[in-house]
Design an enzyme around this catalytic site. Structure first.
Site, PDB file in Angstrom:
ATOM      1  N   ASP B  58       0.814  -1.209   0.000  1.00 20.02           N
ATOM      2  CA  ASP B  58       0.000   0.000   0.000  1.00 20.02           C
ATOM      3  C   ASP B  58       0.852   1.266   0.000  1.00 20.02           C
ATOM      4  OD1 ASP B  58      -2.617  -1.132  -0.055  1.00 20.02           O
ATOM      5  OD2 ASP B  58      -2.222  -1.878   1.972  1.00 20.02           O
ATOM      6  N   TYR B 116       6.795  -9.832   6.904  1.00 17.08           N
ATOM      7  CA  TYR B 116       6.670  -8.390   7.078  1.00 17.08           C
ATOM      8  C   TYR B 116       7.233  -7.984   8.430  1.00 17.08           C
ATOM      9  CZ  TYR B 116       3.388  -7.833   3.153  1.00 17.08           C
ATOM     10  OH  TYR B 116       2.814  -7.779   1.909  1.00 17.08           O
TER      11      TYR B 116
END
Lengths: 252, 252
Positions: B58, B116
């Site tokens: 994003d 992540y």
């Protein structure tokens, strides 16, 4: 202490130098000093405030702990001043602490020592740190650089490590700490001393890189120091790896 | 392997997401995908190249190791491709490695696991890392967050941790690693799994922050997971602390 009605404050602040033309106010250019002074105007009942830092930092150079003093016409609590300044400052400048100081305190004249760090990446180019760690991206001989950096310790005439237009001033300075550490290909140079000349840290790092590249010998640093003349051997390391990390003051 | 004359390449790349509207190409917006495809056009004799990443990231999210595949009409050595792309790319995107892969390799479909990291600063606001570490600037209860993060491990329906407009898809995912480390007030959340839904990591971190604030109990994470419904308890942690740090592929 209030003198002519003014109150003197000392602030400790940090900044990301990426988007600035250095610390010192220059007409028409975006500078840290101008942002600080603008942030103080509304706090000081719209009256202009002159901010005196411990010294300037150059374009693109960062600070983890810079200090400056200024006089306000209004008396404001230390916490309120910190909060008010931070709400007026852009996101890349931050006041860490504000405190009232005696009106004979001077951020520049009272400096006892300053500490700088310089960060260099020997590994793969890192886009995330491109403005915060010099992307050298080649392996250097760390042992030779560690040997060479010792020549900077002590009191020397640093004339060979200043910019050419500054050679008339007194270039004698004392360096009390000069170290190199390496971890995960990130090299950290640390210098602490009673003061540094313009470009001195970047010029010292530049020569150390030449040692690390094995283009010159560690002992050449001593030879260049003794030459007391800036010449073609000089290399100025890029600005973005440099951080002012600490300042200590004399007891006034 | 050459199929219809094309050669398939896989690149490993990193980027600073600060100045992008996310990875995926969107008309009129600055995206990582568009930069990669533009950088490849001149290498591919001005012919448009479509780049397929392992998935999107994003707006404002960073990557230390993202991967993508694409087909070129020209055959070029892996090193030359890396160098040519880097000389065409902006400074905030960097190709770390390029290699030729079989033409049935697919960067998205062949993903085995992704990892992540999310970085959060509990200490003083840090202007230098404002785009790279979420500036939370308050102390959290780390022990309670460490207890809570364990509920995410294993195979679960993560419906409670997706964005509302995605609830129709299959939300079952397996998380094999979920840890929290803290050093010098920087909290590092690490999640590894077979795949993550949109906003899932940021929503998991958001709930963990609520646990760290002692607004909910660690066991509430289990309760929210079991609810299988995104609702008002949800908090999405800010994008700038999130990094895609590793992707592993199945043997094809």
């Amino acid at each position: 202490m209030l003198g002519d009605g003014n109150v003197r404050y000392l602030i400790k602040f940090s900044y990301d130098g990426t988007n600035y033309n250095g610390y010192q106010r220059q007409k028409g250019l975006n500078t840290i000093q101008e942002c600080l002074e603008d942030a103080l105007t509304s706090i000081n009942n719209k009256k202009k405030v002159i901010v005196h830092a411990t010294g300037r930092t150059d374009k693109l150079v960062h600070a983890l702990a810079q200090y400056a003093h200024f006089d306000l016409d209004v008396k404001i609590t230390e916490n309120k001043l910190k909060r008010a300044m931070n709400s007026n400052l852009p996101l890349d400048i931050h006041v860490i602490e504000a405190r009232e100081v005696p009106d004979n305190f001077h951020a520049r004249y009272n400096v006892k020592s300053k500490e700088y760090k310089y960060l260099l990446n020997m590994g793969e180019y890192d886009p995330i740190n491109r403005n915060y760690i010099y992307q050298y991206n080649h392996i250097l001989n760390i042992d030779k650089m560690k040997e060479a950096i010792n020549y900077f310790k002590g009191t020397h005439d640093f004339r060979s490590f200043v910019t050419e237009n500054k050679v008339k001033e007194n270039c004698v300075r004392t360096i009390t700490k000069a170290t190199i550490k390496e971890k995960n290909n990130i090299v950290t140079f640390t210098f602490k001393g009673n003061g540094f000349l313009r470009y001195q840290v970047r010029n010292m790092v530049g020569i150390l890189i030449k040692v690390g590249e094995e283009k010159i010998k560690p002992s050449d640093v001593l030879r260049i120091l003794n030459k007391k003349n800036r010449d073609k051997e000089g290399v100025t390391a890029k600005a973005e790896g440099l951080y002012l990390v600490d300042v200590k003051f004399k007891k006034s």
